[in-house]
Write an enzyme that holds these catalytic residues in place. Structure first.
Site, PDB file in Angstrom:
ATOM      1  N   PRO A   2       7.007  10.985 -11.779  1.00 17.94           N
ATOM      2  CA  PRO A   2       6.108   9.836 -11.906  1.00 17.94           C
ATOM      3  C   PRO A   2       6.682   8.597 -11.214  1.00 17.94           C
ATOM      4  O   PRO A   2       7.879   8.322 -11.302  1.00 17.94           O
ATOM      5  CB  PRO A   2       6.025   9.611 -13.413  1.00 17.94           C
ATOM      6  CG  PRO A   2       6.454  10.893 -14.032  1.00 17.94           C
ATOM      7  CD  PRO A   2       7.448  11.475 -13.077  1.00 17.94           C
ATOM      8  N   ILE A   3       5.809   7.879 -10.529  1.00 18.00           N
ATOM      9  CA  ILE A   3       6.186   6.624  -9.886  1.00 18.00           C
ATOM     10  C   ILE A   3       5.218   5.547 -10.356  1.00 18.00           C
ATOM     11  O   ILE A   3       4.007   5.680 -10.200  1.00 18.00           O
ATOM     12  CB  ILE A   3       6.132   6.731  -8.349  1.00 18.00           C
ATOM     13  CG1 ILE A   3       7.076   7.818  -7.848  1.00 18.00           C
ATOM     14  CG2 ILE A   3       6.458   5.381  -7.712  1.00 18.00           C
ATOM     15  CD1 ILE A   3       6.944   8.114  -6.369  1.00 18.00           C
TER      16      ILE A   3
END
Length: 69
Positions: A2-3
């Site tokens: 996840p970013i």
């Protein structure tokens, strides 16, 4: 991996940005059941001259503490 990409107006302290990164990491980890080590948080500070509000640069319409409320 996840970013989280966060854009904020310039003017926060290094400690505020550090806290933001930690809290966002924790929230993403909890919600997505993802290990903290896999989460990336990108914080981009935008100059007030480059942040428009109602067609006017924030540098012309805001005092230093207006965006912190």
């Amino acid at each position: 991996m996840p970013i989280a990409n966060i854009q904020i107006m310039e003017g926060r302290s290094a400690e505020q940005v550090r806290s933001l990164i930690a809290r966002v990491t924790e929230a993403v980890s909890e919600e997505l059941n993802s290990p903290r080590e896999r989460i990336r948080v990108l914080v981009t500070e935008i100059p007030k001259t480059h942040w428009g509000i109602a067609g006017i640069p924030a540098s012309e319409t805001m005092t230093d503490d207006t965006h912190r409320k």
